[in-house]
Scaffold this active site. Sequence first.
Site, PDB file in Angstrom:
ATOM      1  N   HIS A  60       9.941  -1.144  -8.899  1.00  0.00           N
ATOM      2  CA  HIS A  60       9.388  -1.679  -7.647  1.00  0.00           C
ATOM      3  C   HIS A  60       7.911  -1.285  -7.487  1.00  0.00           C
ATOM      4  O   HIS A  60       7.041  -2.133  -7.300  1.00  0.00           O
ATOM      5  CB  HIS A  60      10.216  -1.138  -6.470  1.00  0.00           C
ATOM      6  CG  HIS A  60       9.739  -1.590  -5.129  1.00  0.00           C
ATOM      7  ND1 HIS A  60      10.288  -2.656  -4.460  1.00  0.00           N
ATOM      8  CD2 HIS A  60       8.752  -1.135  -4.321  1.00  0.00           C
ATOM      9  CE1 HIS A  60       9.654  -2.829  -3.312  1.00  0.00           C
ATOM     10  NE2 HIS A  60       8.716  -1.910  -3.200  1.00  0.00           N
ATOM     11  N   GLU A  61       7.646   0.008  -7.591  1.00  0.00           N
ATOM     12  CA  GLU A  61       6.265   0.463  -7.384  1.00  0.00           C
ATOM     13  C   GLU A  61       5.356  -0.041  -8.510  1.00  0.00           C
ATOM     14  O   GLU A  61       4.173  -0.302  -8.280  1.00  0.00           O
ATOM     15  CB  GLU A  61       6.204   1.998  -7.272  1.00  0.00           C
ATOM     16  CG  GLU A  61       7.047   2.604  -6.148  1.00  0.00           C
ATOM     17  CD  GLU A  61       6.808   2.038  -4.752  1.00  0.00           C
ATOM     18  OE1 GLU A  61       5.687   1.565  -4.469  1.00  0.00           O
ATOM     19  OE2 GLU A  61       7.759   2.042  -3.931  1.00  0.00           O
TER      20      GLU A  61
END
Length: 502
Positions: free
Chosen positions: A266-267
């Site tokens: 995600h990041e």
Amino acid sequence: MNPLFKELTPWLDKAYALNSALVLFEWDAETEAPPDAEEMNAKAVEILSTEYYKTIINDTVKELLWKLSDETDLTAQEASIVKELRKQFDDMEPIPQEDYQAFRGLTARGPSIWTKAKNNNDYESFAPVLKEIIDYQKKFIKYRLEASDKDMRPYNLLLNDFEEGFTMKELDLFFENLKNEIVPLLQMVVKKKDNINKDYNHRQYPIEKQKVFNRRIAEHVGFDFNRGVIKESAHPFTTNLHNRDVRITTHYHEDNLESAIFSTIHESGHALYEQHISDDINGTPVGTGVSMGMHEGQSRLFENNFGRSRKFWIPLFDKLKETYPENLSDISLDDFILGINKATPSLIRTEADELTYCLHIMVRYEVEKMIFEENVSIDELPSIWNQKYEEYLGVTPSTDTEGILQDIHWATGSFGYFPSYALGTAIAAQIQAQLRRVMPLDQYLEEGNFKPINDYLTEHIHRFGKTKTTNELLKDMMGEEFNPQYYVDYLKEKYTELYKDL
Ligand code: ZN
């Protein structure tokens, strides 16, 4: 260079430098700073914020901005920088400097008060700070609405700060439609959830091994370690100074394999957006992602649409098994894919599956609406929160720690932020549909070949930073503005297929 723009440049440079210092303080508070550093560091943040305010809000910059807004010979980049700075100016100018400074100090201290309250399940100790933050926000909204002469609902102003053009009208429709589509799907899935065994996820996974695997997975999707780092924090997040310094965090749990994996993916999605910003606008007010919605559109595209697909794991699953042979030898790729896509109503947003995630956001959206539109009292918030969880997800928090105290956002003063997670999730599905039209996406995922994917995203989205709006980006890329139907179709197709044989 336009001579007036040249005069503006030193102010832009100073704002950039001060903002960098503030970003680093924020980063440091979440990663390296010792617990007792907070008070003195908050003081520094307060002072630096004031300097930042004075760098933007002053007569010289005002005059330059007004004149520049009428100039006709600006380059496209100069014009977009002027437009963005003018927007920041209009948002900040109505707020008196003392209030601005006090609010920045308050929200620098807020997270540690919230952390203690959360750890001790003690909403009452956080409530006064929360009230103060909300009161400031309400005051700022009033100042800003008076100054702009806009006929706008208070909460719409906050929503607009995170995603331009999305008001309660659009969001009410969006969430209503989602609820109608998701709830029946969820009922089908929940009936079958006990057929999925994901005990493997909670075996012991040594953190040192997780670190190695997570770095590998960030590299796999294209994260550039010459322009970025991965550290650890309680809550994973991404921050950036410019396109050559993009920082992400993750959080390792020894008894939860997938938690760090999916937060890293995600990041990394956020980071790729920032690493691919064009050099032409790097370090300027437009040299960053256009909005939170579009940012989440990238992070969730990588995390869910790619990261939870079977194709994505084909080149990686053997490596995962080799990393943890003692834990995963009896698990097949199909078991793993079902495991990472198991949907079940739960209490914690950050651990929610793809299907229930937007229901968590709906709760927050409605609570925020009540705060800013109905002036609901702070004391009532925990019970309103719990009722809404019962209503939408059929689960009730037994403590405030797993209820209203679970998210950091309000402690940092961010209201109107949550809906961008849901919008981003829908944007991700829309982008994925476009990728399928223009490239053999499944083949690239199966080969682990992220270059053409990243090249396309850079070309059509990333490089532009804030020089185009979310809807302009989508329209120029695929001839269509934001359309949540892609998301509904994606969920239906995915979950029907995944659960069909269970
Ligand atoms: Zn995110």
